[in-house]
Design a protein around this motif. Structure first.
Motif, PDB file in Angstrom:
ATOM      1  N   GLN A 158       0.829  -1.197   0.000  1.00 18.36           N
ATOM      2  CA  GLN A 158       0.000   0.000   0.000  1.00 18.36           C
ATOM      3  C   GLN A 158       0.873   1.260   0.000  1.00 18.36           C
ATOM      4  O   GLN A 158       1.996   1.252   0.507  1.00 18.36           O
ATOM      5  CB  GLN A 158      -0.916   0.012   1.225  1.00 18.36           C
ATOM      6  CG  GLN A 158      -1.881  -1.158   1.288  1.00 18.36           C
ATOM      7  CD  GLN A 158      -2.834  -1.173   0.119  1.00 18.36           C
ATOM      8  OE1 GLN A 158      -3.390  -0.140  -0.258  1.00 18.36           O
ATOM      9  NE2 GLN A 158      -3.024  -2.343  -0.473  1.00 18.36           N
ATOM     10  N   PRO A 159       0.369   2.375  -0.555  1.00 16.44           N
ATOM     11  CA  PRO A 159       1.153   3.612  -0.611  1.00 16.44           C
ATOM     12  C   PRO A 159       1.150   4.369   0.718  1.00 16.44           C
ATOM     13  O   PRO A 159       0.365   4.064   1.626  1.00 16.44           O
ATOM     14  CB  PRO A 159       0.436   4.422  -1.701  1.00 16.44           C
ATOM     15  CG  PRO A 159      -0.983   3.950  -1.630  1.00 16.44           C
ATOM     16  CD  PRO A 159      -0.902   2.482  -1.292  1.00 16.44           C
ATOM     17  N   LEU A 160       2.028   5.345   0.815  1.00 11.42           N
ATOM     18  CA  LEU A 160       2.082   6.209   1.995  1.00 11.42           C
ATOM     19  C   LEU A 160       0.839   7.083   2.080  1.00 11.42           C
ATOM     20  O   LEU A 160       0.213   7.404   1.069  1.00 11.42           O
ATOM     21  CB  LEU A 160       3.306   7.129   1.914  1.00 11.42           C
ATOM     22  CG  LEU A 160       4.699   6.509   1.994  1.00 11.42           C
ATOM     23  CD1 LEU A 160       5.743   7.576   1.659  1.00 11.42           C
ATOM     24  CD2 LEU A 160       4.958   5.945   3.374  1.00 11.42           C
ATOM     25  N   GLY A 161       0.520   7.490   3.294  1.00 13.86           N
ATOM     26  CA  GLY A 161      -0.504   8.510   3.480  1.00 13.86           C
ATOM     27  C   GLY A 161       0.159   9.878   3.366  1.00 13.86           C
ATOM     28  O   GLY A 161       1.152  10.141   4.059  1.00 13.86           O
ATOM     29  N   ILE A 162      -0.335  10.740   2.492  1.00 14.03           N
ATOM     30  CA  ILE A 162       0.276  12.058   2.252  1.00 14.03           C
ATOM     31  C   ILE A 162      -0.815  13.115   2.308  1.00 14.03           C
ATOM     32  O   ILE A 162      -1.781  13.072   1.542  1.00 14.03           O
ATOM     33  CB  ILE A 162       0.971  12.114   0.878  1.00 14.03           C
ATOM     34  CG1 ILE A 162       1.942  10.938   0.706  1.00 14.03           C
ATOM     35  CG2 ILE A 162       1.705  13.436   0.695  1.00 14.03           C
ATOM     36  CD1 ILE A 162       2.493  10.810  -0.705  1.00 14.03           C
TER      37      ILE A 162
END
Length: 234
Positions: A158-162
């Motif tokens: 999963q991608p980072l939270g930004i």
């Protein structure tokens, strides 16, 4: 129906050999570990090995539903991505490695960077200053492939939270996932003839490279209060 035929043959062979050994035991009045009895036990064991080895290729095989990966290729992809980020040539990287893109309008002079829950950020951060103060911040999260025992698990990453909250760029590690696998391996007697090693529960995991690439206005000052490693691109 046909898939059960090899198993039935194995069962019949084992029962036949077992019956033969029992009859030989009843007829013999010698000690348990006499030379003759040991010889017959060896013959029976060897026969079972031959039968199992011969019928092993006939046993039904489950369908492989995962994509195999080359760990060496995953390492090369990671190195290429990292070098491209350092040199500021991120635009030349294949877009398939972009897992998330965010753009923010931001006209303040300073921006603080923080990680949710003060965790250790799982990605490397590269910062590129633009040639103008366009009032926009671009955040691109790159992630190369991941694998476990030559099996691709890239789709599970999963991608980072930004996000930007007032004057703080908030970064959050992806939620941890728990993976459970089952593995089947041929029995030891068969491995004696195939040359494969004994069963091992060793797993080879390759997590890939995660990079957050920030493009910021020319004169924007970044305040790193969480001792996050920022690498500026020339």
């Amino acid at each position: 129906m046909l898939s059960f035929v090899p198993i039935v043959i194995v069962v019949i062979m084992v029962i036949a050999i077992t019956s033969l050994l029992i009859n030989l035991t009843k007829r013999s009045s010698k000690a348990l570990f006499s030379g003759s009895r040991i010889r017959w036990m060896f013959v029976g064991y060897f026969s079972i090995l031959l039968i199992c080895t011969g019928l092993s290729p006939l046993l039904p095989k489950g369908e492989i539903t995962y994509q195999k990966v080359d760990v060496d290729q995953l390492e090369r992809d990671s190195n290429e991505l990292y070098e491209a980020a350092i040199q500021g040539n991120i635009e030349n990287v294949d877009s398939k490695y972009i897992v998330k893109t965010r753009k923010f309008d931001y006209t303040e002079k300073q921006l603080n960077i923080a990680v949710v829950n003060e965790d250790f950020l799982s990605a490397s951060i590269f910062v590129e200053r633009k040639t103008t103060n366009d009032g926009k911040i671009e955040a691109l999260h790159y992630q190369t492939g991941s694998g476990l025992n030559e099996m691709s698990i890239s789709d599970l990453m999963q991608p980072l939270g930004i996000n930007i909250d007032k004057n703080i760029l908030m970064l959050e590690n992806p939620e941890k996932i728990r993976l459970e696998f089952s593995q089947f391996q041929q029995a030891f007697p068969i491995n004696q003839f195939t040359g494969k090693g004994d069963f091992s529960d060793t797993n080879n995991f390759y997590g890939g490279t995660s990079i957050l690439y920030l493009k910021i206005p020319k004169d924007l000052e970044l305040n790193n209060t969480y001792e996050i490693d920022l690498q500026y691109v020339e």
